[in-house]
Design an enzyme around this catalytic site. Structure first.
Site, PDB file in Angstrom:
ATOM      1  N   SER A  23     -35.895  13.385  32.322  1.00 29.82           N
ATOM      2  CA  SER A  23     -34.896  12.797  31.645  1.00 29.82           C
ATOM      3  C   SER A  23     -34.745  13.719  30.114  1.00 29.82           C
ATOM      4  O   SER A  23     -33.675  13.951  29.829  1.00 29.82           O
ATOM      5  CB  SER A  23     -35.274  11.423  31.271  1.00 29.82           C
ATOM      6  OG  SER A  23     -35.200  10.565  32.412  1.00 29.82           O
ATOM      7  N   GLY A  91     -27.554  11.771  38.775  1.00 28.14           N
ATOM      8  CA  GLY A  91     -27.089  10.452  38.111  1.00 28.14           C
ATOM      9  C   GLY A  91     -26.924  10.907  36.803  1.00 28.14           C
ATOM     10  O   GLY A  91     -25.989  10.435  35.914  1.00 28.14           O
ATOM     11  N   ASP A 314     -38.121   4.391  38.248  1.00 25.17           N
ATOM     12  CA  ASP A 314     -38.213   5.465  39.181  1.00 25.17           C
ATOM     13  C   ASP A 314     -39.343   5.577  39.872  1.00 25.17           C
ATOM     14  O   ASP A 314     -39.551   6.123  40.942  1.00 25.17           O
ATOM     15  CB  ASP A 314     -38.046   6.648  38.547  1.00 25.17           C
ATOM     16  CG  ASP A 314     -36.566   6.968  37.814  1.00 25.17           C
ATOM     17  OD1 ASP A 314     -35.504   6.210  38.459  1.00 25.17           O
ATOM     18  OD2 ASP A 314     -36.379   7.724  37.043  1.00 25.17           O
ATOM     19  N   ARG A 345     -32.887   2.261  47.437  1.00 24.69           N
ATOM     20  CA  ARG A 345     -34.323   2.673  47.646  1.00 24.69           C
ATOM     21  C   ARG A 345     -35.231   1.533  48.268  1.00 24.69           C
ATOM     22  O   ARG A 345     -36.294   1.644  48.813  1.00 24.69           O
ATOM     23  CB  ARG A 345     -35.004   3.038  46.339  1.00 24.69           C
ATOM     24  CG  ARG A 345     -34.641   4.264  46.025  1.00 24.69           C
ATOM     25  CD  ARG A 345     -35.402   5.038  44.649  1.00 24.69           C
ATOM     26  NE  ARG A 345     -35.119   6.282  44.539  1.00 24.69           N
ATOM     27  CZ  ARG A 345     -35.081   6.935  43.285  1.00 24.69           C
ATOM     28  NH1 ARG A 345     -35.407   6.427  42.176  1.00 24.69           N
ATOM     29  NH2 ARG A 345     -34.875   8.315  43.385  1.00 24.69           N
ATOM     30  N   ARG A 386     -37.754  11.152  45.655  1.00 20.37           N
ATOM     31  CA  ARG A 386     -38.880  10.283  45.371  1.00 20.37           C
ATOM     32  C   ARG A 386     -39.573   9.425  46.612  1.00 20.37           C
ATOM     33  O   ARG A 386     -40.495   9.202  46.762  1.00 20.37           O
ATOM     34  CB  ARG A 386     -38.380   9.391  44.237  1.00 20.37           C
ATOM     35  CG  ARG A 386     -38.241   9.929  43.001  1.00 20.37           C
ATOM     36  CD  ARG A 386     -38.295   8.804  41.554  1.00 20.37           C
ATOM     37  NE  ARG A 386     -37.538   9.522  40.634  1.00 20.37           N
ATOM     38  CZ  ARG A 386     -38.100  10.514  39.752  1.00 20.37           C
ATOM     39  NH1 ARG A 386     -39.141  10.836  39.735  1.00 20.37           N
ATOM     40  NH2 ARG A 386     -37.202  10.975  38.802  1.00 20.37           N
TER      41      ARG A 386
HETATM   42  C1  S3P Z   1     -32.508   7.909  33.453  1.00 19.51           C
HETATM   43  C2  S3P Z   1     -32.147   6.509  33.751  1.00 19.51           C
HETATM   44  C3  S3P Z   1     -32.594   5.756  34.738  1.00 19.51           C
HETATM   45  C4  S3P Z   1     -33.633   6.545  35.795  1.00 19.51           C
HETATM   46  C5  S3P Z   1     -33.040   7.782  36.053  1.00 19.51           C
HETATM   47  C6  S3P Z   1     -33.060   8.689  34.826  1.00 19.51           C
HETATM   48  C7  S3P Z   1     -32.402   8.693  32.284  1.00 19.51           C
HETATM   49  O1  S3P Z   1     -31.432   5.321  35.501  1.00 19.51           O
HETATM   50  O2  S3P Z   1     -33.405   5.851  37.219  1.00 19.51           O
HETATM   51  O3  S3P Z   1     -33.861   8.611  37.132  1.00 19.51           O
HETATM   52  O4  S3P Z   1     -32.562   9.868  32.184  1.00 19.51           O
HETATM   53  O5  S3P Z   1     -31.442   8.184  31.470  1.00 19.51           O
HETATM   54  P1  S3P Z   1     -30.505   4.195  34.957  1.00 19.51           P
HETATM   55  O6  S3P Z   1     -30.061   4.284  33.660  1.00 19.51           O
HETATM   56  O7  S3P Z   1     -29.399   4.205  35.994  1.00 19.51           O
HETATM   57  O8  S3P Z   1     -31.491   3.069  35.170  1.00 19.51           O
END
Ligand code: S3P
Length: 431
Positions: A23, A91, A314, A345, A386
């Protein structure tokens, strides 16, 4: 590719340092690429996902030098990329970049296209399109999915209440707010990871109390600096799980991020009886960092408190794997967000655990998992990094070897996983 995991016949022992936080690496690539002066990053996660974000910033004109031990990002000028920006499986990359670029169209002067792989193209983007459009952005999508086409628009600040706790959506709006006119405020239903809020001031961008919510004022210029990325607790979670499961194990984990908006997995595993000792060190780059001692444990299932779900979002694949061997049963609720990650998941994990003989019931927003023996056999990652790593950990305590199909997805977040597990004594091989 298939990964074969043999049941462990010796304890896992040794010292382990997790790879850089995913992140934080994504955020540093984006903020560094937008900054007006040089950014230097050590500990940047070398993975397919974070490379995709870094490459996107390069395609937008940031000058990126990949040295042995650091990444150096020098300012543009930003320009229209030659083709679509491909965020692969990520994402975070797509949502954060969409926010960061939505109001910077004048820099590119043309339509920008963000694309991703099959999984990313099926994940919901309406959650960012809605607030960004509310700020004045022009984003075309395929019914709320990628590819996303951004046209140049001037944005205006917004006050936005998030319907679900999501750091990606929060960050997309805050990054858009930086390039908007006036103030932008994001109100969360509960805490989500706060790396963007910790990093923005370090790039010289002030945040304010949105009373309630987090506010950012528009028109702020970012300045680069020197950053160190702490180890990723989400990657370490697989090693922690392995250490808890394999009898006689003792693992010392160093330089791991212990941000309280990410530490749900520690809370949950301790509540299950996990012997995890935390040694909090000094903050590094504005993030709490420390060490963790992990010892094999007699785990017992729990009802996972719903308020911990966003703090460990996660880690649910690996928490589900551990629940499958813990005494008693584990109930997970309030986790419907797991259905819109790199895979569904809940469905994929429940399906694969059932193949290994686990008794469970899947529900709309969670699962009830009964602990017991794990029989070996063939399972599939469902194209999800994961899930591949969670099943690999479970293979260490199965009755016979576990073979995981499509395990190459591990490279999206943790290319060194198999080597790191082997170094601790696990028997895993690509076949
Ligand atoms: C993340 C936020 C989370 C997490 C992703 C990383 C981030 O997603 O699941 O792996 O770096 O901001 P969501 O914001 O959709 O919950």
């Amino acid at each position: 590719m298939k990964l074969r995991v043999a049941p462990a016949d010796t304890p896992l022992k040794g010292a382990y340092v997790p790879p850089g936080d995913k992140s934080i690496s994504h955020r540093l690539a984006i903020l560094g690429g937008l900054a007006r002066s040089r950014t230097r990053v050590t500990g940047f996660l070398d993975s397919a996902d974070t490379r995709a974000t870094l490459n996107a910033m390069g395609a937008l004109g940031a000058r990126i030098e990949d040295r042995d031990d650091e990444i150096v990002i020098d300012p543009g000028p930003l320009k229209a990329p030659e083709g679509p920006l491909d965020l692969g499986n990520s994402g975070t990359g797509m949502r954060l970049l969409c926010g960061a670029l939505a109001g910077r169209g004048e820099l590119f002067g043309s339509t920008l296209e963000l694309i991703g792989d099959h999984s990313l193209s099926s994940r919901p983007m309406a959650r960012i399109i809605k607030p960004l459009t509310g700020m004045g952005a022009m984003i075309e999508s395929d019914q709320g999915h990628a590819p996303l086409k951004l046209s140049p628009r001037t944005l205006t600040g917004i006050r936005y209440q998030l319907p679900v706790a999501s750091a990606q959506v929060k960050s997309a709006i805050l990054l858009a707010g930086l390039a908007a006119e006036g103030n932008t405020v994001v109100i969360e239903p509960g805490p989500s990871r706060d790396h963007t809020e910790r990093l923005l001031p370090a790039f010289g961008a002030g945040l304010h109390d949105g009373q309630p919510g987090i506010g950012v004022s528009g028109g702020q210029v970012l300045h680069g600096g020197d950053f160190h990325v702490p180890g990723d607790l989400s990657a370490a979670a697989f090693v922690i799980a392995a250490g808890l499961l394999v009898p006689g194990s003792e693992i010392r984990i160093d330089n791991v991020g212990l941000n309280p908006t990410r530490d749900g997995v520690i809370r949950i595993l301790q509540a299950m009886g996990g012997r995890l000792e935390i040694a909090l060190g000094e903050d590094l780059g504005g993030e709490p960092v420390g060490g963790l001692d992990v010892r094999d444990s007699e785990l017992v299932g729990i009802d996972v408190p719903m308020e911990w779900v966003p703090l460990s979002i996660d880690e649910f694949p690996v928490i589900m794997a551990l629940s499958a061997v813990a005494a008693d049963r584990t109930r997970i609720q309030g986790a419907a967000e797991l259905r819109v990650k790199e895979s569904d998941r809940l469905a994929v994990m429940c399906g694969q655990l059932a193949r290994l003989g686990v008794e469970l019931e899947e529900s709309a927003d969670g699962a009830l998992i009964h602990g017991g023996r794990i029989r070996g056999g063939q399972v599939d990652s469902g194209g999800d990094h994961r899930i591949a790593m969670s099943l690999a950990v479970l293979g260490l305590v199965a009755d016979s070897p576990v073979i995981i199909d499509n395990a190459e997805w591990i490279r999206t977040s943790y290319p060194g996983f198999v080597d790191d597990m082997r170094a601790l004594g696990a028997e895993m091989e690509w076949v």
